[in-house]
Design an enzyme around this catalytic site. Structure first.
Site, short mmCIF file in Angstrom:
data_model
loop_
_atom_site.label_atom_id
_atom_site.label_comp_id
_atom_site.label_asym_id
_atom_site.label_seq_id
_atom_site.Cartn_x
_atom_site.Cartn_y
_atom_site.Cartn_z
N SER A 230 6.85 3.88 3.25
CA SER A 230 6.28 4.57 4.40
C SER A 230 7.27 5.61 4.94
CB SER A 230 5.89 3.53 5.47
OG SER A 230 4.88 4.04 6.27
N HIS B 214 -1.03 -1.56 3.51
CA HIS B 214 0.20 -0.78 3.65
C HIS B 214 1.41 -1.72 3.70
CE1 HIS B 214 2.47 2.70 5.13
NE2 HIS B 214 2.94 1.96 6.11
C1 GTR Z 1 3.02 5.17 10.81
C2 GTR Z 1 3.17 6.64 10.55
C3 GTR Z 1 3.25 6.85 9.08
C4 GTR Z 1 4.17 5.87 8.38
C5 GTR Z 1 4.23 4.51 9.01
C6 GTR Z 1 5.41 3.63 8.64
O1 GTR Z 1 2.79 4.86 12.12
O2 GTR Z 1 2.09 7.30 11.09
O3 GTR Z 1 3.57 8.20 8.79
O4 GTR Z 1 5.41 6.40 8.20
O5 GTR Z 1 4.19 4.55 10.37
O6 GTR Z 1 6.54 4.08 8.48
O7 GTR Z 1 5.19 2.44 8.52
#
Ligand code: GTR
Length: 397
Positions: A234, A378
């Site tokens: 991420s 995710h």
């Molecule tokens: C989210 C963000 C993403 C991603 C994520 C993370 O809130 O919008 O771009 O980077 O966090 O790092 O888990």
């Protein structure tokens, strides 16, 4: 400039495989102009690796510095030093040596340090390694292995003959918009008023930290410094890409679910994915100030993210998405790999080797760019790690 719409029309397999009606319905794709990877600023077409290295690669790197991530004020600090935090220890039933190292350095704003951990499997020769830029809590990278997280499955990594290294991003710079008054920003540019539109942001500071760990790896005889992969999840994945793009000592760069500002093509505006306006609003400290000019203004950005991946050529690159991670824009992450592949072609190497969006859990490992779409949310999981090690095995063993 090339229309992504035309690219996809020419690409029936990709269209057929990509069962995302919202994507095809999106008018934002029609006519979206993707900056040309292999056309120099002066209009010269790049047809050889020599031209790429002498002219275009540097231009692209500079565009990412000036418009996206910002410029590092320093490379390796002159007084960078490494010392053991605790004595080296035998761990994992004697299968590995654990080293915990503190990297210390100073700048005009004072002294700073951060700690990283390395588990190195016992071996008769230097081993390849993976360095994780950890953007989650310390329990995910527990050096004592009381807590075992799929985020950093040390036991499995060591079992497969790789060293596992990790550091915590926030030790370089806290993940808050705090006026650049702490972390390495404050150390190297103590007066925030002197910051410019291209001063480094927080992702760049984390990437810089990964390069300092590489400085140590180069001095560590138990690790093969020529076979080190840097990875992150991420926001850590965006960081890994920027690290690998700038620091060609990393032989492999892995983006796990990195999305906007990482592997996802900005101009592929997927209805459920994060746009630049949102990332700049929610995380104003991640990129350089100038990146804010591109909020709701994607088409004005002189680069797109396929060019970030292309900066890794001819080294190994890997992008992974997850089916439940629409926010990261999975088809956009894949499409960046497709559009980056010609950079490997300049070296006579196969990039991705396909333009067809794969079914879940069917990794693409046939070229120098790896890709998989994992079933699930995710996250960075043991499945993702297995794929990364399979890919590295294929190239390095
Ligand atoms: C989210 C963000 C993403 C991603 C994520 C993370 O809130 O919008 O771009 O980077 O966090 O790092 O888990």
């Amino acid at each position: 400039m090339k229309s992504i719409f035309l690219t996809q029309i020419n690409n029936c397999r990709w269209l057929a495989a990509c069962l995302l009606p919202a994507l095809l319905a999106s008018q934002a794709l029609v006519g979206a102009e993707i900056p040309e990877l292999l056309t120099c600023a002066d209009g010269t077409k790049v047809t050889t690796s020599g031209q790429w290295e002498a002219q275009r690669r540097g231009e692209v790197l500079e565009l990412f510095r000036a418009h996206v991530f910002g410029r590092n004020p320093v490379d390796r600090p002159a007084d960078l030093k490494f010392e053991r935090v605790v004595p080296d220890a035998e761990m994992l039933d004697g299968k590995a040596i654990r080293k915990q190292i503190k990297a210390s350095f100073s700048g005009p704003g004072g002294q700073h340090s951060f700690v990283f951990t390395a588990f190195i499997p016992k071996s008769s020769k230097p081993v390849p390694a993976f360095l994780l830029i950890c953007n989650r809590g310390y329990e995910n990278i527990d050096p004592d292995r009381v807590e075992k997280s799929s985020f950093w499955p040390v036991e499995q990594i060591v079992e497969r003959g790789y060293a596992a290294l990790a550091f915590r991003n926030a030790e370089l710079d806290p993940d808050h918009h705090d006026g650049w008054t702490n972390g390495v920003h404050q150390i190297f540019q103590p007066d925030p008023k002197l910051r410019t539109s291209d001063s480094w942001g927080t992702l760049a500071a984390w990437a810089w930290g990964a390069s300092r760990v590489m400085d140590w790896i180069e001095s560590e005889p138990l690790i093969n410094a020529g076979r080190v992969g840097v990875l992150g999840h991420s926001r850590g994945g965006k960081t890994a890409l920027w690290c690998g793009a700038q620091d060609n000592r990393f032989a492999l760069t892995i983006s796990n679910n990195s999305g906007c500002g990482g592997a996802k093509l900005n101009r592929m505006e997927l209805p459920k994915s994060e746009p630049i306006a949102r990332i700049n609003k929610n995380f104003p400290h991640w990129f350089c100030e100038r990146f804010k000019e591109y909020s709701a203004n994607e088409n004005a950005l002189p680069v797109d993210q396929h060019m970030l991946i292309a900066l890794l050529a001819p080294r190994l690159a890997y992008v992974a998405s997850a089916t439940g991670d629409d926010w990261a824009g999975q088809p956009g992450e894949f499409q960046s790999c497709v559009l980056a592949a010609p950079a490997w072609g300049l070296y006579g190497l196969k990039g991705l080797g396909t333009t067809a969006f794969p079914a879940p859990d069917t990794p693409i490992h046939s070229g120098y760019i790896g890709y998989h779409l994992r079933s699930g949310k995710h996250n960075l999981t043991e499945y993702d790690w297995k794929c990364y090690m399979d890919f590295a095995d294929k190239h390095w063993r």
